[in-house]
Every structure is written in C-alpha cells, then in structure tokens.
Design a protein around this motif. Structure first.
Motif, PDB file in Angstrom:
ATOM      1  N   GLU A 140      52.458  37.629  42.014  1.00 27.70           N
ATOM      2  CA  GLU A 140      51.938  37.579  40.639  1.00 27.70           C
ATOM      3  C   GLU A 140      50.428  37.762  40.593  1.00 27.70           C
ATOM      4  O   GLU A 140      49.886  38.248  39.607  1.00 27.70           O
ATOM      5  CB  GLU A 140      52.335  36.251  39.990  1.00 27.70           C
ATOM      6  N   SER A 141      49.745  37.380  41.664  1.00 27.19           N
ATOM      7  CA  SER A 141      48.277  37.521  41.649  1.00 27.19           C
ATOM      8  C   SER A 141      47.860  38.948  41.998  1.00 27.19           C
ATOM      9  O   SER A 141      46.681  39.263  42.035  1.00 27.19           O
ATOM     10  CB  SER A 141      47.638  36.534  42.620  1.00 27.19           C
ATOM     11  N   TYR A 154      32.499  35.991  45.899  1.00 29.73           N
ATOM     12  CA  TYR A 154      32.436  37.461  45.920  1.00 29.73           C
ATOM     13  C   TYR A 154      31.022  37.956  45.604  1.00 29.73           C
ATOM     14  O   TYR A 154      30.483  38.818  46.303  1.00 29.73           O
ATOM     15  CB  TYR A 154      33.448  38.043  44.927  1.00 29.73           C
ATOM     16  N   GLY A 187      44.310  42.550  42.938  1.00 32.85           N
ATOM     17  CA  GLY A 187      43.643  41.952  41.791  1.00 32.85           C
ATOM     18  C   GLY A 187      42.760  40.818  42.234  1.00 32.85           C
ATOM     19  O   GLY A 187      41.562  40.828  42.052  1.00 32.85           O
ATOM     20  N   GLY A 188      43.370  39.806  42.871  1.00 29.90           N
ATOM     21  CA  GLY A 188      42.656  38.580  43.200  1.00 29.90           C
ATOM     22  C   GLY A 188      41.409  38.789  44.015  1.00 29.90           C
ATOM     23  O   GLY A 188      40.358  38.277  43.690  1.00 29.90           O
ATOM     24  N   GLU A 229      35.528  31.149  43.234  1.00 29.59           N
ATOM     25  CA  GLU A 229      36.036  32.427  43.737  1.00 29.59           C
ATOM     26  C   GLU A 229      35.083  33.570  43.367  1.00 29.59           C
ATOM     27  O   GLU A 229      34.786  34.443  44.175  1.00 29.59           O
ATOM     28  CB  GLU A 229      37.426  32.677  43.139  1.00 29.59           C
ATOM     29  N   ARG A 232      34.282  45.135  47.759  1.00 32.16           N
ATOM     30  CA  ARG A 232      33.708  44.840  49.079  1.00 32.16           C
ATOM     31  C   ARG A 232      33.610  46.074  49.961  1.00 32.16           C
ATOM     32  O   ARG A 232      32.658  46.223  50.709  1.00 32.16           O
ATOM     33  CB  ARG A 232      34.581  43.894  49.884  1.00 32.16           C
ATOM     34  N   ASP A 233      34.624  46.931  49.904  1.00 31.25           N
ATOM     35  CA  ASP A 233      34.650  48.061  50.825  1.00 31.25           C
ATOM     36  C   ASP A 233      33.514  49.046  50.595  1.00 31.25           C
ATOM     37  O   ASP A 233      33.221  49.868  51.450  1.00 31.25           O
ATOM     38  CB  ASP A 233      35.983  48.810  50.707  1.00 31.25           C
ATOM     39  N   LEU A 265      37.301  44.064  39.091  1.00 28.34           N
ATOM     40  CA  LEU A 265      38.356  43.856  40.077  1.00 28.34           C
ATOM     41  C   LEU A 265      38.697  42.386  40.286  1.00 28.34           C
ATOM     42  O   LEU A 265      39.789  42.047  40.686  1.00 28.34           O
ATOM     43  CB  LEU A 265      37.944  44.482  41.405  1.00 28.34           C
ATOM     44  N   LEU A 266      37.713  41.508  40.015  1.00 28.24           N
ATOM     45  CA  LEU A 266      37.963  40.077  40.157  1.00 28.24           C
ATOM     46  C   LEU A 266      38.967  39.583  39.116  1.00 28.24           C
ATOM     47  O   LEU A 266      39.596  38.555  39.308  1.00 28.24           O
ATOM     48  CB  LEU A 266      36.657  39.304  39.929  1.00 28.24           C
ATOM     49  N   PHE A 267      39.036  40.286  38.009  1.00 32.40           N
ATOM     50  CA  PHE A 267      39.799  39.785  36.859  1.00 32.40           C
ATOM     51  C   PHE A 267      41.128  40.476  36.658  1.00 32.40           C
ATOM     52  O   PHE A 267      42.048  39.904  36.074  1.00 32.40           O
ATOM     53  CB  PHE A 267      38.966  39.943  35.576  1.00 32.40           C
ATOM     54  N   GLN A 268      41.207  41.737  37.112  1.00 32.96           N
ATOM     55  CA  GLN A 268      42.399  42.513  36.781  1.00 32.96           C
ATOM     56  C   GLN A 268      43.605  42.136  37.624  1.00 32.96           C
ATOM     57  O   GLN A 268      43.454  41.656  38.746  1.00 32.96           O
ATOM     58  CB  GLN A 268      42.112  44.000  36.960  1.00 32.96           C
ATOM     59  N   ASP A 269      44.761  42.429  37.107  1.00 37.32           N
ATOM     60  CA  ASP A 269      46.013  42.290  37.829  1.00 37.32           C
ATOM     61  C   ASP A 269      46.227  40.889  38.377  1.00 37.32           C
ATOM     62  O   ASP A 269      46.553  40.703  39.539  1.00 37.32           O
ATOM     63  CB  ASP A 269      46.077  43.312  38.980  1.00 37.32           C
ATOM     64  N   ARG A 270      45.953  39.906  37.577  1.00 35.67           N
ATOM     65  CA  ARG A 270      46.272  38.538  37.956  1.00 35.67           C
ATOM     66  C   ARG A 270      46.593  37.749  36.710  1.00 35.67           C
ATOM     67  O   ARG A 270      46.235  38.152  35.601  1.00 35.67           O
ATOM     68  CB  ARG A 270      45.130  37.917  38.757  1.00 35.67           C
ATOM     69  N   ARG A 271      47.298  36.645  36.908  1.00 34.92           N
ATOM     70  CA  ARG A 271      47.775  35.897  35.764  1.00 34.92           C
ATOM     71  C   ARG A 271      46.750  34.912  35.225  1.00 34.92           C
ATOM     72  O   ARG A 271      46.754  34.571  34.054  1.00 34.92           O
ATOM     73  CB  ARG A 271      49.052  35.129  36.145  1.00 34.92           C
ATOM     74  N   GLU A 327      36.257  52.712  51.861  1.00 38.51           N
ATOM     75  CA  GLU A 327      37.668  52.570  51.502  1.00 38.51           C
ATOM     76  C   GLU A 327      38.599  53.431  52.363  1.00 38.51           C
ATOM     77  O   GLU A 327      39.710  53.030  52.684  1.00 38.51           O
ATOM     78  CB  GLU A 327      37.811  52.976  50.029  1.00 38.51           C
ATOM     79  N   PRO A 351      38.766  41.510  45.268  1.00 38.74           N
ATOM     80  CA  PRO A 351      38.377  42.902  45.093  1.00 38.74           C
ATOM     81  C   PRO A 351      38.451  43.625  46.429  1.00 38.74           C
ATOM     82  O   PRO A 351      38.081  43.071  47.447  1.00 38.74           O
ATOM     83  CB  PRO A 351      36.930  42.816  44.615  1.00 38.74           C
ATOM     84  N   SER A 352      38.982  44.830  46.386  1.00 37.62           N
ATOM     85  CA  SER A 352      39.142  45.537  47.647  1.00 37.62           C
ATOM     86  C   SER A 352      37.926  46.381  47.930  1.00 37.62           C
ATOM     87  O   SER A 352      37.227  46.779  47.047  1.00 37.62           O
ATOM     88  CB  SER A 352      40.355  46.426  47.565  1.00 37.62           C
ATOM     89  N   GLU A 386      40.624  52.183  55.370  1.00 35.88           N
ATOM     90  CA  GLU A 386      41.794  51.322  55.239  1.00 35.88           C
ATOM     91  C   GLU A 386      43.077  52.013  55.674  1.00 35.88           C
ATOM     92  O   GLU A 386      44.053  51.366  56.018  1.00 35.88           O
ATOM     93  CB  GLU A 386      41.933  50.813  53.801  1.00 35.88           C
TER      94      GLU A 386
END
Lengths: 568, 92
Positions: B82-83, A315, B88-89, A311, A277-278, A298-304, A69, B91-92, A72
């Motif tokens: 929004e994503s 991952y 979020g969408g 997807e 991923r990092d 992380l796949l689920f958070q902060d998205r609508r 990380e 993973p970093s 970055e």
C-alpha cells in the motif's frame, strides 16, 4: 569497397577504427557434463550465482556515479541472479545428472519463456535482461573469457544489439565507438553509451553484413552516419571532425568542475535539478554547484498516509549532505487534482492546471504545509558543512500567497528555534500574474526561479503535451524574453536574485541569453551542465547582453534563435 | 495460513524494482509467502516468479503467509504494497 549507411545518432562523437563484431551473449553452451557429484555441482552453481550478483552490484555501484538512475538496471540483474527459484529449479536437473551450466540455462530459460510471452512490452523486454544475467552465469561456470578480446588499436564495435552489461563493460580506451543494427536512442545501451561518452549509432540496419569484414569504419554519433572503407576525402573530413569532437569533450570535461562564470568572470551558479536520491551522485559527478530545484513530490506520491516530519527531514538531509557548503533549493509540494494524494481528499477538478495545486494546496492544508516546512527547517539546522538552504513556493499567482507562506515559514522556524539567516525564501515564477507582479513580490523574497515550462503553458494557453498546439510556444519568442527581462529588472531593483529552472536552462544558447538578461542561476539536468558552462566561459557579459537584447528585438522566435545561434 | 487481497497502488505495478523490493521483504521475513494473481500462484520470495505474474497498477493480488506470526508478516507486507513498494515512500 566503400559504402555508407545511416542509422540514428545515439551518443555524440566521431569514431574511426577497425570493426569488431560482438556476438550476443551466449546463454547456453554445449553441456560439458557434470564435473563432480550432484552436491558439488550444486555448490559450484551457488558460487557462480553469488559471483554474478557480486559483479552486478559492483557494476551498479560504478555506474551510479555517472549514470544515476540508469545504474538500477544492474541491481535488478543482481536480484535475478540470486533468485532462489533459479537454484530450486536447477537442483532436480543436477540430481538427474545434468551439469550446473546446463541446469542453470534451463532454469533461466523457463523464466525467459514466461516473460517473453507476456502481452506487456515491458515484461517482454525483461527477457533480454534475463539473457544478460544468464550469459554472465554461464560464462562464470564454463570459464569462457567474458572480456572483450580486441585486436590492436582502437576498434568500432558492431553488434546486432548490445546488452546493458556489454555496454557498461566496454573498455573506453580501446573502443572508439559503437554501431548496432537495432535499438533506439532511449534503450538502456544507448543511454549508457551517452553517459560513458562513447560515440554510438543505433538502428543501422544491415551494418553487420556490410562492415563486418572491412578494415576501417568511421561513424558520427551526432549525425548517425556510418562509413565503411571511406575514401581519403571522407576519412580526412571525419578525422578533422573527430579531432574537434575530442577537443570539445576534453574542454567540457575540464570546464565541468570549474565554477560557472562568463569570460569576464561574472559568476553564474550552474546547479542541478534533483527529483530523487539517485540524481545526487550524477549531479555531483557532473560538476553541479548545488541544486536549484529539488522536487519533493516523490515523498508524497503513491502512499496512503502523509510522510512524517522525521521521514521528510531524513530525505532533505540526505540531499543537503550531497552539497556541503552549497546552495540547495527545495520546492515545496507541487501537486494538483491531476495527481490526487489519498491523504488529501479533494473533489476532482475539470481543469487541474488551473485549480488547487502548488502553494494553493499547501495554504489550504496547514498541517501538511507545516510538517514540510518543519522538516526543511530541521534538515537545514542539522545540515553538515553548512550552506544556504532555499525554500521555494510553486504556482504563486498573488502577493498575499507569498506573504502567508513566508509568515508560516517564519513561525515554524521560530518554533524550532532556528534562525532564518541561512534560509532563503523564494517563489517560482511560472504564472503570468506573478511575472507581471515581480516588482510587488520581490520585496518579500530572496529569489525567484523562473519555471519556463509552466510559464509558457499559462502565457500562451497551450498544453505542451498536445502536439498540435505545442509549437505555438517558444521561450525565444521576443515577448517571452521581454517578460523574463521584466522579472529580472524588478527583482534586482529589490536585491532579489533570479534563476531559471526548466528545460530552457539546459539549451546552451538560450541559457547564455538568459544570463545576458541578468539571470544568475541556471538549474538543469546534470548532463547539460558541461555544455552550458563551456558556452558561458567563451563570452563576456557585455556580448551576452547585446545578443539577448538583439533577440528581444527580433520579429519572431525563429529570428531570435538565429541570433542566439551566433553564440555557439 | 493467513491471506489478504490488495490492489497495487504504485504506478508501475510489479515491475522489476518494486518486485525486487517485495521479494526481498518476503525473504527477510523468513516466512513462506505465496502471491496469487488470477489463477496463478507463485513463491513470493522469487523476484522472477513475481515478475512473471505480470502485475500492473490497479491489479488485485492475494498475499498468503504460512507459519507463526503470519498475521504480523501479512500486515507488514500489505502495508508495504500500500505504501507503493519503494516507488512512493522512499524517493528513488
């Protein structure tokens, strides 16, 4: 004349060498005047910005393998270099007769002033990043040597502060160590020094005034000691310590790519925790034999909207591809009311730690759960190089949850026509009721992974984030060791293997004691793998078992830790 | 010109990384896009300008798109914000 001062140890190791003062990067140089007409000057500027971005991309690529990380930061720097506004703001200055170098300094300077004025500490700190980039561009344009112009022999770098670029570009073979006046162990430069294995002391206020002209400086990056012109005795002691540290570093490096095992050859899988991923490249570079806890939040958070099966599978497939032939354990979605997901509308809960979270949420949201299992099963089916894929359920507290979750996995796998042969089913042991029910749960699963952080929280009714009560818990409390022994004994009676994830596994002596109790997989941050591997290889299983049993019979955690310290 | 106001949902707001993701998407669209927070408006193609807006989680920002198919570009930028702008969408 000898002097001594103490800073904060930021990267372990002992360094002895001639001091070499590193100046802050020059973000401005005297304006040399334009070297050609404005059009040519603009072209020079454009080329320099592109070159700077290329260098920064290359640096990010190089650092990614060792620093994950942290790399970055250089991608962000590259984006600053190619920002179109920088050229747009420099252009009129060049048209007005300024040189490319003066114009670009002014353009970066304008952004710098805006960032530095921010009330947000984060934004203000980006001003330093901008200086780092600006200095690189200025260096390219003015043709100044940007490498370290070092004297003969090994040097100890002294600086007020090192930028991330300056740290990443340190020639490891010529620089023994680094001392800075400012900075904290969590600064980018300190983290980079640790990952690069360069001994470092930060916060050594006054070091430049005391040490700049000295002939020799000795630093201990573990203790934070800085000795200037040390006398013969101090120098001899530090030289001996340097030898030990170096031998240790070499041993760790060598051990990190050997399989994990005890001195008598009992295999212990040493694997990495992966959150995104990092982390993958860092885990592989650190010698991880697989992944023992792949978080999927992380796949689920902060998205609508929830992520699609495709997807998710993409991952999971990427994670699996990093560990061909190895065991990779995915933990299914582990969120609760404290981190609400917009697509899982729920009432707020007064106590999210005890509410609908982990497997409880998955079992109440069948479509969400089914999609995740389907994506995992497909990723396993398509995984290159084969290997065992583990599916692990979090926050299990009852046997019936395990039975329900497992039967859903079996149904989805059957639906996809994928055999469960290469898929192992496991549960996190992090709720005391599950730990006590280990013998009842074990027949339904292939493995347990003890999540020590949450187990301690629920066992002692202590929130680890509340400093006042945090010290009431310790994994070395004899009763915790008893509980883990209970889990292991009941698991192995059914042929279920036991691993440990959580911070505990990365403490070498505690990890060794867990192996003594029968744990055969330890999952941790990649940086801890070397030390744990090294310690395990120096003890046979019988002695680890003896020490672990002695610790179980200690009066309290402090006494137990004193017993474990003998392993070091 | 089309515009829409959105609330930043990703945890760090427009920190360096999400700002970079947004500016790159604007760049890839080939359109003139402006971003406004409060009474400051910047060129959204510039990551540094976006950073200087000092946007945090929960802040409202207005995205303005010029040119043909402004609707389509605006919709995709809004959905990017929004994503979670890559926090979020993916993973970093």
């Amino acid at each position: 004349m000898s002097a001594e001062l103490t800073g904060i140890g930021a990267a372990p190791g002992v360094a002895i060498g001639r001091p070499f003062v590193v100046e802050p990067p020059a973000t401005e140089v005297p304006d040399p005047g334009p070297s050609g007409p404005p059009a040519a000057e603009k072209a020079r500027l454009h080329a320099a910005l592109v070159q700077a971005a290329d260098e920064l991309h290359a640096m990010a690529e190089r650092m990614r393998a060792v620093a994950g990380e942290e790399a970055e930061i250089f991608e962000a720097h590259a984006a600053f270099a190619t920002d179109p506004e920088v050229e747009d703001q420099a252009a009129p200055l060049i048209d007005a007769g300024r040189s490319a170098v003066a114009a670009v300094s002014a353009a970066f300077g304008a952004f710098r002033a805006l960032l530095a004025a921010s009330s947000s500490e984060y934004m203000a700190a980006r001003a330093a990043d901008l200086d780092d980039v600006c200095a690189r561009v200025v260096g390219i344009l003015s043709g100044v040597s940007r490498g370290y112009d070092l004297p003969e022999g090994r040097s100890v770098l002294l600086a007020r502060e090192l930028t991330p670029s300056q740290t990443a570009e340190i020639p490891r073979d010529r620089i023994a160590g680094v001392v800075t006046e400012t900075g904290s162990p969590t600064s980018h430069a300190a983290i980079l020094a640790r990952t690069l294995g360069i001994p470092a002391v930060v916060g050594a206020t006054g070091v430049l005034a005391v040490a700049a002209g000295a002939s020799i400086v000795a630093v201990d990056g573990r203790t934070g000691e800085v000795h200037v012109e040390p006398d013969a005795d101090v120098l001899a002691a530090l030289t001996a310590r340097a030898g030990q540290e170096e031998a240790r570093r070499v041993a760790l490096e060598a051990a990190s790519h050997e399989p994990g095992r005890t001195a008598d050859g009992v295999a212990v899988e040493l694997v990495a925790n992966v959150a995104g991923r990092d982390d993958l490249a860092a885990a592989v570079a650190a010698g991880a034999e697989g992944a023992g806890l792949v978080r999927t939040e992380l796949l689920f958070q902060d998205r609508r909207t929830e992520p699609s099966v495709d997807e998710q599978a993409a991952y999971y497939g990427e994670v699996l591809a990093a560990f061909p032939g190895r065991r990779v354990v995915f933990r299914t979605l582990d969120v609760g009311a404290d981190k609400p997901l917009p697509f899982v509308v729920r009432e707020p809960e007064p106590n999210p730690a005890l509410g609908v979270r982990g497997i409880r949420l998955s079992l109440r949201r069948p479509k969400l759960f089914e999609d995740q299992l389907r994506a995992l099963v497909r990723a396993h089916r398509d995984r290159p190089g084969g290997g065992v894929t583990g599916v692990m359920f979090p926050l299990v507290s009852r046997v019936d949850e395990v039975v329900a979750a497992r039967s859903e996995l079996e149904r989805v796998a059957g639906d996809e026509g994928v055999s469960l042969d290469g898929i192992e089913v496991g549960v996190m042991i992090e709720v005391p009721s599950a730990a006590l029910a280990a013998g009842r749960i074990a027949p339904h699963v292939d493995f347990f992974s003890v999540g020590t952080n949450d187990l301690l929280q629920y066992l002692f009714a202590v929130d680890r984030l509340v400093a006042e009560v945090a010290e009431l818990t310790d994994v070395c409390e004899p009763l915790v060791l008893d509980l883990i022994a209970h889990v292991v004994d009941n698991a192995t009676a059914h042929g279920t293997w036991v691993g440990v994830c959580g911070e505990t596994a990365s403490d070498p002596e505690v990890a060794a004691a867990l192996v003594g109790l029968g744990v055969r997989e330890l999952s941790m941050v990649p940086g801890a793998l070397g030390e744990v591997k090294d310690l395990l290889r120096r003890h046979d299983l019988a002695s680890l078992t003896t020490v672990a049993e002695d610790a179980r019979h200690a009066g309290d955690a402090a006494e137990a830790r004193a017993i474990l310290a003998k392993l070091a | 010109m089309r515009s829409q106001t959105v609330t930043l949902a990703n945890p760090t707001g427009l920190h360096a990384r999400p700002a970079k993701v947004f500016a790159q998407a604007v760049s890839a669209s080939g359109h003139q896009v402006r971003l406004t927070k409060g009474d400051t408006t910047v060129n959204a193609r510039s990551v540094l300008s976006v950073l200087t807006l000092d946007c945090h989680n929960g802040d409202q920002i207005t995205i303005e798109v010029e040119g043909d198919d402004a609707d389509g570009v605006l919709a995709s930028l809004v959905s990017l914000v929004e994503s979670g702008l890559g926090e979020g969408g993916a993973p970093s």
